[in-house]
Design a protein around this motif. Structure first.
Motif, PDB file in Angstrom:
ATOM      1  N   GLY A  26     162.602 -26.186 -43.785  1.00 43.40           N
ATOM      2  CA  GLY A  26     163.188 -24.949 -43.274  1.00 43.40           C
ATOM      3  C   GLY A  26     162.960 -23.736 -44.147  1.00 43.40           C
ATOM      4  N   ARG A  27     162.523 -23.923 -45.375  1.00 42.62           N
ATOM      5  CA  ARG A  27     162.241 -22.803 -46.275  1.00 42.62           C
ATOM      6  C   ARG A  27     160.808 -22.334 -46.057  1.00 42.62           C
ATOM      7  NH1 ARG A  27     162.026 -23.126 -52.934  1.00 42.62           N
ATOM      8  NH2 ARG A  27     161.126 -21.042 -53.263  1.00 42.62           N
ATOM      9  N   ILE A  28     160.622 -21.046 -45.761  1.00 41.86           N
ATOM     10  CA  ILE A  28     159.307 -20.495 -45.466  1.00 41.86           C
ATOM     11  C   ILE A  28     158.681 -19.911 -46.725  1.00 41.86           C
ATOM     12  CG2 ILE A  28     157.999 -18.862 -44.076  1.00 41.86           C
ATOM     13  CD1 ILE A  28     159.283 -21.051 -42.442  1.00 41.86           C
ATOM     14  N   ILE A  29     157.452 -20.345 -47.024  1.00 38.35           N
ATOM     15  CA  ILE A  29     156.719 -19.783 -48.161  1.00 38.35           C
ATOM     16  C   ILE A  29     155.307 -19.424 -47.705  1.00 38.35           C
ATOM     17  CG2 ILE A  29     158.016 -21.154 -49.841  1.00 38.35           C
ATOM     18  CD1 ILE A  29     155.393 -22.862 -50.121  1.00 38.35           C
ATOM     19  N   ARG A  30     154.681 -18.457 -48.369  1.00 40.60           N
ATOM     20  CA  ARG A  30     153.291 -18.143 -48.101  1.00 40.60           C
ATOM     21  C   ARG A  30     152.408 -19.263 -48.628  1.00 40.60           C
ATOM     22  NH1 ARG A  30     151.768 -12.683 -47.070  1.00 40.60           N
ATOM     23  NH2 ARG A  30     149.633 -13.496 -47.176  1.00 40.60           N
ATOM     24  N   ALA A  31     151.309 -19.499 -47.939  1.00 34.74           N
ATOM     25  CA  ALA A  31     150.393 -20.550 -48.352  1.00 34.74           C
ATOM     26  C   ALA A  31     149.470 -20.025 -49.441  1.00 34.74           C
ATOM     27  CB  ALA A  31     149.580 -21.043 -47.154  1.00 34.74           C
ATOM     28  N   ASN A  32     149.960 -20.067 -50.677  1.00 39.42           N
ATOM     29  CA  ASN A  32     149.137 -19.736 -51.831  1.00 39.42           C
ATOM     30  C   ASN A  32     149.547 -20.630 -52.990  1.00 39.42           C
ATOM     31  OD1 ASN A  32     151.317 -18.399 -53.364  1.00 39.42           O
ATOM     32  ND2 ASN A  32     151.108 -16.749 -51.870  1.00 39.42           N
ATOM     33  N   GLU A  33     148.727 -20.688 -54.013  1.00 42.69           N
ATOM     34  CA  GLU A  33     148.948 -21.632 -55.098  1.00 42.69           C
ATOM     35  C   GLU A  33     150.252 -21.378 -55.842  1.00 42.69           C
ATOM     36  OE1 GLU A  33     146.545 -23.494 -58.979  1.00 42.69           O
ATOM     37  OE2 GLU A  33     145.579 -22.043 -57.638  1.00 42.69           O
ATOM     38  N   THR A  34     150.556 -20.117 -56.098  1.00 43.55           N
ATOM     39  CA  THR A  34     151.768 -19.775 -56.848  1.00 43.55           C
ATOM     40  C   THR A  34     153.024 -20.256 -56.137  1.00 43.55           C
ATOM     41  OG1 THR A  34     150.698 -17.821 -57.812  1.00 43.55           O
ATOM     42  CG2 THR A  34     153.108 -17.894 -57.844  1.00 43.55           C
ATOM     43  N   GLU A  35     153.122 -19.965 -54.838  1.00 50.90           N
ATOM     44  CA  GLU A  35     154.313 -20.345 -54.081  1.00 50.90           C
ATOM     45  C   GLU A  35     154.375 -21.846 -53.848  1.00 50.90           C
ATOM     46  OE1 GLU A  35     156.855 -18.344 -53.204  1.00 50.90           O
ATOM     47  OE2 GLU A  35     155.802 -16.866 -54.426  1.00 50.90           O
ATOM     48  N   THR A  40     147.361 -15.623 -41.074  1.00 52.17           N
ATOM     49  CA  THR A  40     148.178 -15.729 -42.281  1.00 52.17           C
ATOM     50  C   THR A  40     148.921 -17.055 -42.218  1.00 52.17           C
ATOM     51  OG1 THR A  40     148.506 -13.328 -42.312  1.00 52.17           O
ATOM     52  CG2 THR A  40     149.955 -14.654 -43.712  1.00 52.17           C
ATOM     53  N   TYR A  41     148.761 -17.877 -43.249  1.00 54.14           N
ATOM     54  CA  TYR A  41     149.337 -19.225 -43.232  1.00 54.14           C
ATOM     55  C   TYR A  41     150.621 -19.296 -44.052  1.00 54.14           C
ATOM     56  CZ  TYR A  41     145.072 -20.880 -41.035  1.00 54.14           C
ATOM     57  OH  TYR A  41     144.035 -21.088 -40.163  1.00 54.14           O
ATOM     58  N   TYR A  42     151.527 -20.147 -43.578  1.00 52.84           N
ATOM     59  CA  TYR A  42     152.805 -20.386 -44.246  1.00 52.84           C
ATOM     60  C   TYR A  42     153.089 -21.885 -44.236  1.00 52.84           C
ATOM     61  CZ  TYR A  42     153.644 -15.391 -43.289  1.00 52.84           C
ATOM     62  OH  TYR A  42     153.541 -14.026 -43.212  1.00 52.84           O
ATOM     63  N   PHE A  43     153.965 -22.284 -45.131  1.00 52.47           N
ATOM     64  CA  PHE A  43     154.525 -23.628 -45.082  1.00 52.47           C
ATOM     65  C   PHE A  43     156.022 -23.497 -44.832  1.00 52.47           C
ATOM     66  CE2 PHE A  43     150.687 -24.679 -47.475  1.00 52.47           C
ATOM     67  CZ  PHE A  43     150.306 -25.860 -46.863  1.00 52.47           C
ATOM     68  N   SER A  44     156.528 -24.357 -43.968  1.00 52.18           N
ATOM     69  CA  SER A  44     157.968 -24.501 -43.795  1.00 52.18           C
ATOM     70  C   SER A  44     158.351 -25.806 -44.479  1.00 52.18           C
ATOM     71  CB  SER A  44     158.340 -24.538 -42.312  1.00 52.18           C
ATOM     72  OG  SER A  44     159.728 -24.802 -42.156  1.00 52.18           O
ATOM     73  N   VAL A  45     159.040 -25.694 -45.601  1.00 56.21           N
ATOM     74  CA  VAL A  45     159.412 -26.866 -46.398  1.00 56.21           C
ATOM     75  C   VAL A  45     160.899 -27.112 -46.209  1.00 56.21           C
ATOM     76  CG1 VAL A  45     159.384 -27.902 -48.701  1.00 56.21           C
ATOM     77  CG2 VAL A  45     157.616 -26.264 -48.050  1.00 56.21           C
TER      78      VAL A  45
END
Length: 226
Positions: free
Chosen positions: A178-187, A171-176
Motif C-alpha cells: 500500500g505504500r507508493i514509491i517511485r521506481a528508482n534505486e534510492t527509493e 512513469t513507474y511506481y511500486f506499491s509495497v
C-alpha cells in the motif's frame, strides 16, 4: 586433442558473439519501440469500454470509461458526453478481468504485475515536454483544458499529424503493501528485503537491466519482503 579444444573454443566464441549481437539488437528494438509510443486519440484505450470504477468499502459503479492522456485522468461517458471523473473516493478502475488501474497521486496507474501485497504500477500520459519541442517550442496546450464535469476532448491539429500522433511517457511506481514509491534505486533500497542486498547489487551490475524497462522492473517484486 589440441585441434578438438581449438574447434570447441571457436564454436563457444562464435556462440558468445551471436548472443551479444542478439542482446544488442533486442536492446535497440526495445529502445525504438519505446520511442515510437504515441497516441492518436487523446485516450489510452482504443475506445470507451465497460468498466467497474472501484470505490471505498468494496463499492463500485459501472460505466463506459477510458484514461485521458493528459494527466492520466479517468473519464467516463454520460448521456453521450465525455466526463472527467473526480477521483475523491475512487481507488481505481477495472476493465474486465485483466486490465486494472489504481489511483496514484490522482492519476490512473496500470497494474503491470503483482506479487502478494506488492504491485508494479505504470502511469502513462502525454509527454508534454517532448510534445512542445515537436510543436516548434509552443507551450499552447489549451485544447486539453476543460471543466471537471462536462468535457469533450479533441486533439487540435492532430489531423495534420495523423500518422504520427502525440508522444507518451511512462512513469513507474511500486506499491509495497500500500505504500507508493517511485521506481528508482534510492527509493527501492528503503523498502527491499535486507537479505536480498547482495543479489540486488549483482542485478544492478547487469548492463542489460534498466529502471525504464518494464520486464526488468517486474524482477524487483522478488526483492520485496514477504
Amino acid at each position: 586433442m589440441t585441434t578438438t579444444h581449438s574447434t570447441l573454443g571457436r564454436h563457444w566464441l562464435r556462440s558468445l558473439l551471436m548472443l551479444l549481437v542478439l542482446a544488442h539488437c533486442l536492446g535497440l528494438q526495445a529502445q525504438q519501440a519505446q520511442e515510437r509510443r504515441r497516441c492518436k486519440t487523446g485516450f489510452l484505450l482504443p475506445e470507451f469500454s465497460d468498466a467497474k470504477i472501484m470505490q471505498s468499502f468494496g463499492r463500485y459503479v459501472k460505466a463506459k470509461a477510458n484514461i485521458l492522456i493528459k494527466g492520466a485522468a479517468l473519464c467516463y461517458m454520460e448521456d453521450g458526453k465525455v466526463m472527467k471523473a473526480k477521483t475523491d473516493g475512487i481507488f481505481g478502475v477495472n476493465f474486465g478481468d485483466t486490465l486494472r488501474y489504481v489511483k496514484v497521486n490522482g492519476a490512473m496507474a496500470r497494474v503491470v504485475a503483482q506479487k502478494k501485497y506488492h504491485q508494479l504500477l505504470c502511469v502513462t500520459q502525454l509527454d508534454e515536454n517532448l510534445y512542445r519541442e515537436e510543436r516548434l517550442g509552443t507551450s499552447d496546450m489549451s485544447y486539453f483544458d476543460a471543466s471537471d464535469l462536462n468535457i469533450f476532448m479533441q486533439l487540435d491539429g492532430l489531423e495534420n499529424e495523423a500518422e504520427k500522433g502525440v508522444p507518451l511517457c511512462d512513469t513507474y511506481y511500486f506499491s509495497v503493501k500500500g505504500r507508493i514509491i517511485r521506481a528508482n534505486e534510492t527509493e527501492f533500497k528503503k523498502v527491499m528485503d535486507p537479505g536480498q542486498k547482495q543479489a540486488f547489487k549483482v542485478l544492478m551490475g547487469n548492463r542489460f537491466w534498466s529502471w525504464k524497462d518494464e520486464e526488468s522492473l517486474k524482477m524487483l517484486l522478488d526483492f520485496l519482503p514477504l
